[in-house]
Design a protein around this motif. Structure first.
Motif, short mmCIF file in Angstrom:
data_model
loop_
_atom_site.label_atom_id
_atom_site.label_comp_id
_atom_site.label_asym_id
_atom_site.label_seq_id
_atom_site.Cartn_x
_atom_site.Cartn_y
_atom_site.Cartn_z
N GLY A 301 121.99 52.89 68.72
CA GLY A 301 123.46 52.93 68.61
C GLY A 301 124.04 51.77 67.84
N THR A 302 125.06 51.15 68.44
CA THR A 302 125.74 50.03 67.80
C THR A 302 124.77 48.90 67.50
N SER A 347 119.66 44.27 71.63
CA SER A 347 120.27 45.06 72.71
C SER A 347 121.32 44.23 73.45
N GLN A 348 122.46 44.83 73.69
CA GLN A 348 123.47 44.15 74.50
C GLN A 348 122.96 44.00 75.93
N SER A 349 122.60 45.14 76.53
CA SER A 349 122.26 45.15 77.96
C SER A 349 120.89 44.55 78.25
N THR A 352 118.08 48.94 77.70
CA THR A 352 118.01 50.27 77.09
C THR A 352 116.56 50.75 77.05
N SER A 400 130.70 49.41 72.53
CA SER A 400 130.29 48.04 72.23
C SER A 400 131.13 47.47 71.10
N LYS A 484 132.38 54.39 66.56
CA LYS A 484 133.44 53.98 67.51
C LYS A 484 134.45 55.09 67.70
N GLU A 487 132.93 58.12 69.67
CA GLU A 487 132.60 58.00 71.09
C GLU A 487 133.80 57.79 71.98
C1 F6R Z 1 128.18 52.27 71.28
C2 F6R Z 1 127.28 51.75 72.27
C3 F6R Z 1 125.87 52.23 72.25
C4 F6R Z 1 124.91 51.05 72.49
C5 F6R Z 1 123.47 51.56 72.63
C6 F6R Z 1 122.50 50.42 72.81
O1 F6R Z 1 129.43 51.69 71.40
O2 F6R Z 1 127.63 50.97 73.09
O3 F6R Z 1 125.56 52.89 71.07
O4 F6R Z 1 125.03 50.16 71.42
O5 F6R Z 1 123.39 52.41 73.74
O6 F6R Z 1 122.82 49.67 73.94
P1 F6R Z 1 122.24 48.21 74.14
O7 F6R Z 1 122.82 47.35 73.08
O8 F6R Z 1 122.66 47.81 75.51
O9 F6R Z 1 120.76 48.33 73.99
#
Ligand code: F6R
Length: 607
Positions: A301-302, A347-349, A352, A400, A484, A487
């Motif tokens: 994704g992002t 990855s933000q979280s 994933t 995100s 963006k 979604e």
């Molecule tokens: C879009 C969004 C998703 C995340 C994707 C990866 O706004 O939030 O596309 O970017 O699911 O998530 P992370 O970065 O947590 O691995």
């Protein structure tokens, strides 16, 4: 996706559990439940739908000081009350909440049915509850341990029973759990946000660990009962960061937080005097990184879009061949990983599932693995050889925003760090990091003109088809702008490298169709002007994102959103902001639930 909260202490548990669940709502869920426990028995309430539906059934004066809560994102069975967690065993004395998927649940279910167990739900979690109930012989920890030896799959679980009401047994394999340490109390959560109001002192569970938690004591062991010693760590997030603070939505708050988030991300990492970058998390593998011959960025994704910016940055600045791979594709291909390959999971979280699996695949094949992750203590940074945290603070909005800019900023730092170890001169590094240090101020300038992006959303918000075009470093931004608006505003949009338009998508352009063209100053500026003319020639309405001072673009476009001038590789950090704002305002105007878009979860921990 699913969320777990647990409490054992001196205070009434229910308000703490419900507040924790509320703070986990952002992760996405479709049913919720709580269980309170004492010697008398288990008291359970569950409901399908949003948390407020559950709250209507609750008596907040309940005196019990121990309990579990859960928000469920349906996988095994529909989002019904029966399938919501906690799941109980047949005696009604054991309660289990579970994130993850038990893969051999059918075989276990059959085995238990043969023993006369009658199931009340379709969930894999009930299988676990029934199994624990069957195995219990006076010691809950032992029963959980034995049950977990029988299951395959992933789990973060918490179990309570009326025979040992002071105890929560928690275990982790592939699904995060954190124990919060308080005064005469312990909390358990799958996400720090759930317990931050009560404590910032935490212990992170690792895969294969079991925690026995009572109000006074936390004891950790492995699945094979070997004691584990761990330090209590401090969560760096604050309560304000996970609250709306006067904003209507988390997404808008997080868009506006980007200048400060980037300051935090860059703090202590750039050395303007020396023209160099310090990344503490890479110290142990600096030598190996210097020898890197190829980089693979993997994400979803992002984060994949940010990684694509990273690919351009690494090749431009460090001259290292780089590829950006969708984690979901990479993990099932037969990827070539040779000596000198560095795999970077973005990855933000940090949770994933596809990104984690891609990381494991790369690691198994011998790549040096790095993480570029926001959530401290999450699974990806625990499994990589080294890494760099974003430090942009918690991202609660499902879409995100500040994590994208944090990821691009960290990848910019990394490109400079690698570049300096290859061929980049101190002078050009100095020019780059000076420009990078200006970005937060320039972001503030863009945010002060947020009304202009809102006006675009008002003018075009009714349109159901948009195109986003960009070239070079701004091609990934075109993809991100389109994602963006898809979604959160449920508008169909495509992001394209601008020159690709003529190979097919140009057929889509009709009178008045909004086409966002990122046309900032740079080597491909003239080329994108040609693309703009092609769009206008077919009746499309051009919304240009351009560099301040560009008068020419006004003549060629229907609308212009200006961003301050910066080096081309850093433009994505600025050009993405108007696109985030357009998507946000279009969603609000279309009456969409901005922070909880339909069908989406914040952290995608299943395939
Ligand atoms: C879009 C969004 C998703 C995340 C994707 C990866 O706004 O939030 O596309 O970017 O699911 O998530 P992370 O970065 O947590 O691995």
């Amino acid at each position: 996706m699913c969320g777990i909260v647990g409490y054992v202490g001196r205070r009434p548990a229910l308000p703490i559990l419900v507040e924790g669940l509320r703070r986990l709502e952002y992760r996405g869920y479709d049913s919720a439940g709580v269980a309170l426990v004492d010697q008398e028995g288990l008291w359970v309430a569950k409901s399908a739908g949003r948390l407020y539906v559950l709250e209507q059934q609750l008596d907040f004066t309940a005196p019990q000081t121990r309990g579990l809560g859960h928000t469920r994102w349906a996988t095994h069975g529909a989002p019904t009350e029966a399938n919501a967690h906690p799941q109980l065993d047949a005696s009604g004395r054991f309660a289990v909440v579970h994130n993850g998927i038990i893969e051999n649940d059918r075989a276990l279910r059959k085995y238990l049915e043969q023993k006369g167990v009658i199931f009340k739900s379709e969930t894999d979690t009930e299988v676990l509850a029934q199994l624990i109930g069957q195995l219990y012989d006076g010691n809950l920890e032992r029963a959980v341990r034995q049950a977990l030896h029988e299951v395959s799959g992933t789990y973060g679980i918490a179990v309570m029973c009326t025979f040992e009401p002071d105890v929560i047994i928690a275990a982790r394999k592939g699904s995060p759990l954190i124990v919060g340490v308080g005064q005469g109390e312990h909390l358990l959560a799958s996400d720090a946000a759930a317990i931050l109001a009560h404590t910032t002192q935490v212990v992170y569970l690792d895969d294969g660990e079991i925690a026995r938690i009572t109000p006074e004591q936390l004891r950790l062991t492995t699945l094979d009962a070997i004691p584990v010693t761990k330090a209590v760590e401090e969560i760096e997030w604050t309560l304000e960061q996970i609250e709306l603070g006067g904003y209507e939505h988390f997404m808008l708050k997080e868009i506006n937080e980007q200048p400060e988030a980037l300051e935090n991300c860059l703090r202590g990492r750039i050395d303007l005097a020396e023209g160099t970058v310090h990344l503490g998390g890479l110290v142990d593998c600096a030598r190996e990184l210097t020898r890197a011959r190829r980089i693979i960025l993997t994400a979803c994704g992002t984060a994949w879009h940010a990684s694509l910016v990273g690919e351009y940055l690494f090749e431009e600045m460090a001259r290292i061949p780089t590829e950006t791979e969708y984690a979901s594709e990479f993990r099932y291909r037969n990827p070539v990983i040779d000596d000198g390959t560095v795999l970077i999971a973005v990855s933000q979280s940090g949770e994933t599932m596809d990104t984690l699996a891609a990381l494991r695949e790369g690691k198994q094949r011998g790549a040096l693995t790095l993480g570029v992750v926001n959530v401290v203590g999450s699974t990806i940074p625990r499994e990589t050889d080294a890494g760099v945290y974003l430090h942009v603070g918690p991202e609660i909005g499902v879409a995100s925003t500040k994590a994208f800019s944090g990821q691009v900023a960290v990848l910019s730092l990394l490109a400079c760090y690698l570049g300096r170890r290859k061929h980049m001169s101190a002078a050009s590094a100095m020019q780059f990091i000076t420009a990078l240090s200006q970005i937060p101020r320039q972001m503030r300038e863009i945010l002060q003109r947020a009304d202009e992006a809102r006006a675009i959303a008002e003018r075009f918000g009714e349109h159901n088809n948009w195109l986003y075009l960009g070239r070079g470093f701004n091609y990934p931004v075109a993809l991100e702008g389109a994602l963006k608006i898809k979604e959160i505003a449920y508008i169909h949009a495509e992001g394209l490298p601008a020159a690709e338009m003529k190979h097919g998508p140009i057929a889509l352009i009709t009178e008045g169709m909004p086409v966002v063209c990122i046309a900032t100053a740079g080597v491909q500026y003239e080329k994108i002007l040609n693309n703009i003319s092609q769009v206008r020639g077919r009746g499309g309405s051009v919304i240009a994102v351009a560099t301040e001072g560009d008068k020419e673009i006004r003549r060629l476009s229907d609308h212009v959103l200006y961003v301050p001038d910066t080096l081309e590789p850093l433009q994505p950090l600025l050009t993405v902001i108007p696109l985030q704002l357009i998507a946000y305002h279009a969603a609000v105007l279309r009456g969409c639930n901005v922070d909880k878009p339909r069908n989406l979860a914040k952290s995608v921990t299943v395939e």
